[in-house]
Design a protein around this motif. Sequence first.
Motif, PDB file in Angstrom:
ATOM      1  N   ARG A  10      50.785-104.825 -43.983  1.00  0.00           N
ATOM      2  CA  ARG A  10      51.420-105.912 -43.684  1.00  0.00           C
ATOM      3  C   ARG A  10      52.297-106.200 -42.627  1.00  0.00           C
ATOM      4  O   ARG A  10      52.352-107.263 -41.734  1.00  0.00           O
ATOM      5  CB  ARG A  10      52.240-106.387 -45.031  1.00  0.00           C
ATOM      6  N   THR A  75      44.699-106.828 -47.278  1.00  0.00           N
ATOM      7  CA  THR A  75      45.740-107.609 -47.972  1.00  0.00           C
ATOM      8  C   THR A  75      45.641-108.855 -48.453  1.00  0.00           C
ATOM      9  O   THR A  75      46.001-109.405 -49.455  1.00  0.00           O
ATOM     10  CB  THR A  75      46.826-107.941 -46.655  1.00  0.00           C
ATOM     11  N   ASP A  79      46.443-109.739 -52.503  1.00  0.00           N
ATOM     12  CA  ASP A  79      47.100-110.937 -52.858  1.00  0.00           C
ATOM     13  C   ASP A  79      46.291-111.916 -53.967  1.00  0.00           C
ATOM     14  O   ASP A  79      47.002-112.387 -54.727  1.00  0.00           O
ATOM     15  CB  ASP A  79      47.328-111.669 -51.465  1.00  0.00           C
ATOM     16  N   ARG A  83      47.300-112.785 -57.488  1.00  0.00           N
ATOM     17  CA  ARG A  83      47.487-114.064 -58.117  1.00  0.00           C
ATOM     18  C   ARG A  83      46.671-114.345 -59.431  1.00  0.00           C
ATOM     19  O   ARG A  83      46.914-114.772 -60.348  1.00  0.00           O
ATOM     20  CB  ARG A  83      47.177-114.776 -57.003  1.00  0.00           C
TER      21      ARG A  83
END
Length: 289
Positions: A10, A75, A79, A83
């Motif tokens: 990141r 990444t 993510d 979620r």
Amino acid sequence: MPNLDSDLLRTFLAVAETGSITEGGTRIGRSQSAISLQIARLEQTIGQSVFHRNGRGVVLTDAGKQLFPVARDVTARLDATLRDLTTAPLSGSLRLGIPDDHGRAKLTRIVGNFAQCHPQVQLDVTCSLSPDFPGMLSKGQLDLAVYEVQNPASDEEVIYEDTTHWVMNRHRNLLEQDPLPVALFDRACWWREAAIASLTAAGKPFRLVYSSQSVAGVKAAVEAGVAIGVLAQSSIDRSMTILGEDQGFVPTPSSKLVIGMGAHQDADLVNSMASEIRAAFQHRPAVLA
């Protein structure tokens, strides 16, 4: 074998997409020294440098170019998984307006990432001339739209800013012609008004020889050497030369790309799509060169 830490990936992405250690740190809320340490850890892990440092910032090495798409994919998947595991799935429909002058690649990335994360949401995408979008938002015909303005309103979020310039074909000098042959947008919009105001302020007589509904059309006229025109910096290529004060042209305003929202929309849907749009337009592929 050492492992690639997602946190390091990141940090790497933040620096790669901004082209700067400092700006990358600002994006993810870390100090310049902390960012430098993490990049050093990443380079130690893979045994190669991922950036070339220069006076203007950083650019990717060959190893960095190889790592970049992998880091972005990893990444994004992490993510999306988070979620999916921690939030209720979004559903419903979303009407989105995207300007056709900003490339099919960005539209593919936005729609593809959103659909992958939210498969139960029905997307209705309008890809057309952005000057129509503010009116469509106010009439309730769109929930969310991306479009260009000269002066953003208080409820419009700026996601990208691009300088504009008068340009002409590098191999054909049109400045000797009087009046100047000019390519303009064929409808009332701030681009057309700014171009005419610039010529008037410079006291340059002109004649309209080419009109188009799109940036691509104006760019084609400039590339063909039939007219000069106003283009954003991101649309200017090596076949063109920029016309500035040395040639008697006054500066033209920058273009601000904004996100606008309708009066009635599902906040969760809109915020999720807005996040995908920000990510798509904040990524600067020039860093990869």
